[in-house]
Structure formats: structure tokens, C-alpha cells
Enzyme design. Structure first.
Site, PDB file in Angstrom:
ATOM      1  N   GLY A  46       0.835  -1.199   0.000  1.00 50.28           N
ATOM      2  CA  GLY A  46       0.000   0.000   0.000  1.00 50.28           C
ATOM      3  C   GLY A  46       0.861   1.237   0.000  1.00 50.28           C
ATOM      4  O   GLY A  46       1.994   1.218   0.487  1.00 50.28           O
ATOM      5  N   GLN A  51       3.055   9.902   0.806  1.00 49.05           N
ATOM      6  CA  GLN A  51       4.330   9.208   1.031  1.00 49.05           C
ATOM      7  C   GLN A  51       5.337   9.444  -0.096  1.00 49.05           C
ATOM      8  O   GLN A  51       6.500   9.092   0.045  1.00 49.05           O
ATOM      9  CB  GLN A  51       4.104   7.709   1.203  1.00 49.05           C
ATOM     10  CG  GLN A  51       3.417   7.355   2.515  1.00 49.05           C
ATOM     11  CD  GLN A  51       3.202   5.866   2.618  1.00 49.05           C
ATOM     12  OE1 GLN A  51       2.208   5.332   2.147  1.00 49.05           O
ATOM     13  NE2 GLN A  51       4.167   5.191   3.211  1.00 49.05           N
ATOM     14  N   CYS A  94       5.701   0.037   7.386  1.00 50.50           N
ATOM     15  CA  CYS A  94       5.383   1.202   6.573  1.00 50.50           C
ATOM     16  C   CYS A  94       6.587   1.576   5.729  1.00 50.50           C
ATOM     17  O   CYS A  94       7.710   1.594   6.234  1.00 50.50           O
ATOM     18  CB  CYS A  94       4.999   2.364   7.498  1.00 50.50           C
ATOM     19  SG  CYS A  94       4.571   3.874   6.641  1.00 50.50           S
ATOM     20  N   LEU A  95       6.343   1.861   4.453  1.00 52.29           N
ATOM     21  CA  LEU A  95       7.434   2.242   3.564  1.00 52.29           C
ATOM     22  C   LEU A  95       8.103   3.540   4.015  1.00 52.29           C
ATOM     23  O   LEU A  95       9.257   3.782   3.698  1.00 52.29           O
ATOM     24  CB  LEU A  95       6.926   2.374   2.126  1.00 52.29           C
ATOM     25  CG  LEU A  95       6.377   1.083   1.507  1.00 52.29           C
ATOM     26  CD1 LEU A  95       5.835   1.352   0.109  1.00 52.29           C
ATOM     27  CD2 LEU A  95       7.428  -0.009   1.486  1.00 52.29           C
ATOM     28  N   HIS A 136      -4.698   1.677   7.343  1.00 56.07           N
ATOM     29  CA  HIS A 136      -3.331   2.188   7.465  1.00 56.07           C
ATOM     30  C   HIS A 136      -3.096   3.331   6.467  1.00 56.07           C
ATOM     31  O   HIS A 136      -2.578   4.391   6.825  1.00 56.07           O
ATOM     32  CB  HIS A 136      -2.355   1.028   7.221  1.00 56.07           C
ATOM     33  CG  HIS A 136      -0.905   1.406   7.229  1.00 56.07           C
ATOM     34  ND1 HIS A 136      -0.041   1.002   8.224  1.00 56.07           N
ATOM     35  CD2 HIS A 136      -0.154   2.135   6.359  1.00 56.07           C
ATOM     36  CE1 HIS A 136       1.173   1.470   7.955  1.00 56.07           C
ATOM     37  NE2 HIS A 136       1.130   2.163   6.828  1.00 56.07           N
ATOM     38  N   GLU A 137      -3.488   3.109   5.210  1.00 61.57           N
ATOM     39  CA  GLU A 137      -3.251   4.116   4.163  1.00 61.57           C
ATOM     40  C   GLU A 137      -4.161   5.335   4.328  1.00 61.57           C
ATOM     41  O   GLU A 137      -3.737   6.465   4.102  1.00 61.57           O
ATOM     42  CB  GLU A 137      -3.397   3.506   2.767  1.00 61.57           C
ATOM     43  CG  GLU A 137      -2.433   2.366   2.464  1.00 61.57           C
ATOM     44  CD  GLU A 137      -0.958   2.700   2.682  1.00 61.57           C
ATOM     45  OE1 GLU A 137      -0.578   3.884   2.594  1.00 61.57           O
ATOM     46  OE2 GLU A 137      -0.185   1.770   2.954  1.00 61.57           O
ATOM     47  N   HIS A 140      -2.715   7.648   6.725  1.00 66.82           N
ATOM     48  CA  HIS A 140      -1.689   8.519   6.122  1.00 66.82           C
ATOM     49  C   HIS A 140      -2.315   9.797   5.576  1.00 66.82           C
ATOM     50  O   HIS A 140      -1.738  10.877   5.701  1.00 66.82           O
ATOM     51  CB  HIS A 140      -0.972   7.810   4.963  1.00 66.82           C
ATOM     52  CG  HIS A 140       0.216   7.013   5.374  1.00 66.82           C
ATOM     53  ND1 HIS A 140       1.326   7.558   5.987  1.00 66.82           N
ATOM     54  CD2 HIS A 140       0.474   5.691   5.253  1.00 66.82           C
ATOM     55  CE1 HIS A 140       2.212   6.612   6.215  1.00 66.82           C
ATOM     56  NE2 HIS A 140       1.725   5.457   5.785  1.00 66.82           N
TER      57      HIS A 140
END
Length: 171
Positions: A46, A51, A94-95, A136-137, A140
Site C-alpha cells: 500500500g 508518502q 510502513c514504507l 493504514h493508508e 496517512h
């Protein structure tokens, strides 16, 4: 398609509220393709636009397993309209917070309203990994990180570690 550089903690843009998308056009389609390319390259399941430094309300997800055909999904202006009382716990990463993982408890099932990549309104009822990934996304897009769900002490340690790493890179 272009692989974009990922924004890494403690960059303050990660805490910004992402702005709604007014129209779905060719530029937005390109952004979605770049986001998917970046997510696959990372590799991740994701990615929110913020991000990669674009504070707009769009995210991409692909929760297909390794070896399965890719199933990329684009969510424009996603909004959780319903969530279950039942909870589930997943180990999240997380990226934007590389190589750090923690268990996070979230609603087990969510209903999300969004626009698809052609601008059509859709609703998806998600459970399991997709439900966790969507939450989660979407977090963000609201300036919330998964580390906000862990203890204050652990969160402060993670932030301190990434702040120190960012300072040493800047030297």
C-alpha cells in the site's frame, strides 16, 4: 511510469492532512501509475500519495500474494463509512518507516467509499489484510502513522532513531 522517492520519518509532510481530489484526469492517472510502480519497487502492499510528497487524498493497494497475479487498486478520496466492533491485530510496517514493525489493533471489517481510477463512485466491504491496509493508508491521508497506535515510549524511540538517521544523512 516513474519510481518516486519515498518520504521517510521524521519528514513533517507525513503529518499533513491530504487535500481532496477535485477531478480525475490524465495527470491523476499518471500519478496513480507512478504510485503503483513505486509501491511495487519498494516492495510494499500500500502507498498513500503523501508518502511520495503529494498531499492529495489518493492511495494504491495490492494485497495479492507472491506468485499470484497482481491486483492493483486505486482509491481516490477514500472514506471509511462503517467499521466493525470486532477487532483484529496485524503486524504492520510502513514504507515511510523502513524496517520497523509493530502489532496494531484495528477494526476487523471496514466499509470504504471512494472513487475508482475512472472517477466512478464505489464502495468496498473489506476484511483481513485489505481492511488493515485500507485503514493504514487512509490514516496517512489524515497525517496519522501506524506508530501512533503503539506505546508512547516505543513511538518516541522510533522517532528518535529516524531523526538521528536523517541528521546523519544531512551531514
Amino acid at each position: 511510469m516513474t519510481i518516486k522517492p519515498l518520504i521517510i520519518l521524521p519528514d513533517p509532510i507525513l503529518r499533513q492532512l491530504s487535500q481532496p481530489i477535485e477531478r480525475v484526469d490524465a495527470d491523476l492517472q499518471r500519478l496513480a501509475d507512478d504510485m503503483l510502480e513505486t509501491m511495487y519497487d519498494a516492495p510494499g502492499i500500500g502507498l498513500a500519495a503523501v508518502q511520495i510528497g503529494v498531499p492529495r487524498r489518493m492511495l494504491v493497494i495490492d494485497v495479492s500474494r507472491e506468485g499470484e497475479e497482481k491486483q492493483p487498486q486505486v482509491f481516490i478520496n477514500p472514506e471509511i463509512v462503517k467499521s466493525s466492533d470486532e477487532r483484529s491485530i496485524y503486524e504492520e510496517g510502513c514504507l515511510s518507516i523502513p524496517d520497523y514493525y509493530a502489532e496494531v489493533e484495528r477494526p476487523a471489517v471496514v466499509s470504504v467509499k471512494y472513487l475508482d481510477r475512472s472517477g466512478k463512485e464505489q464502495t468496498v466491504e473489506a476484511d483481513g489484510l485489505l481492511a488493515t491496509c485500507l485503514q493504514h493508508e487512509i490514516d496517512h491521508l489524515n497525517g496519522v502513522l501506524f506508530i501512533d497506535y503503539i506505546s508512547r515510549l516505543k513511538r518516541e524511540m522510533v522517532i528518535k532513531k529516524f531523526t538521528k538517521a536523517a541528521k546523519s544523512k544531512a551531514l
